[in-house]
Design an enzyme around this catalytic site. Sequence first.
Site: not given
Ligand code: DX5
Ligand code: ZN
Length: 217
Positions: A7, A32, A34, A36, A65, A67, A136, A174
Site C-alpha cells: 500500500s 494498492h 488508497d 480517502m 481502493h 474510501m 478490511m 487490507d
Molecule cells: C487503511 C488502508 C490500508 C492501509 C494499510 O485505511 O486502506 O490500505 O494502507 O496499511 P497497514 O498495512 O499499515 O495497516
Molecule cells: Zn487500502
Amino acid sequence: MLEIAPSLLAADWLNLRGSIVLAEEAGADWLHVDVMDGHFVPNLSMGPDVARAVVQASHLPVEVHLMVEEPERHLESFLATKPRAISVHAESSHHLHLLVQHIKAAGCQAGIALNPATPWESILPLMPDLDYVLVMTVNPGFGGQPFISSMLPKIASLRQYLQASEQNLPIWVDGGVGLGNVSQLKEAGASVLVTGSAFFKAEDKREFIRQMKAASH
Ligand code: DX5
Ligand code: ZN
C-alpha cells in the site's frame, strides 16, 4: 499462492517512484492506492492525479481502493487513470450494483470493500458480478493500525461460501497485515494481502515478500 499488494499510503511520498521501484524489485504482485475523502473516513489521501502517475510509472497492476462517500461522483476520474482494479465500499453507496457494472464496462476489475462491521452476506446478491471482495481488517482511514483478528472467521466463512457455490473470487485483505498473521490469513482463505507499514518498514523487502508467500498453515 498468496499475492502481495504493497500500500503506497506507507510509501515515501517525496520519492514515490523510488518506493514503487522498491515494491517492483521486491517481487510485489500489485500496487494498492488508497483514496480517502475526509468524509467516508476522517483522513485525506491521494486523488486521481497521483493514481495516474502511479499507473504510468509502474509495470505492476494498480488497485485503487476508494474510501469516499458517493463514489459515483469520482468513479469516472479514477477509471480514466486506467488502473487494473477498483474497489468501492459497500457502506458508501446505495447503488453498488450500478457502480460495479460501470467499473466493469470500462474494462476494469470491480471489487467491493467491507468495513469490519459489515457482514459479507450483505453483498451476497452481487457476488456473481464481482471480480473480488476486499475485507478490511482495520477500520479504514489510517495505516499502521493493529490487525482485527475477529475478522478471520468472516474471511473463512466467505471462502467457504465461495467454494460451496463454485465461485472462485479472490479475497483481498487490507489492514494490519504482516508476518504475524499471514499464516492465519492463508488458512482462512485469503488470496491477496495488502500490506503498508509492514512492507515499507521491512529492512529486506524481497525477503519480507518471500516469507509472506512461503507462509503455510
Ligand atoms: C487503511 C488502508 C490500508 C492501509 C494499510 O485505511 O486502506 O490500505 O494502507 O496499511 P497497514 O498495512 O499499515 O495497516
Ligand atoms: Zn487500502
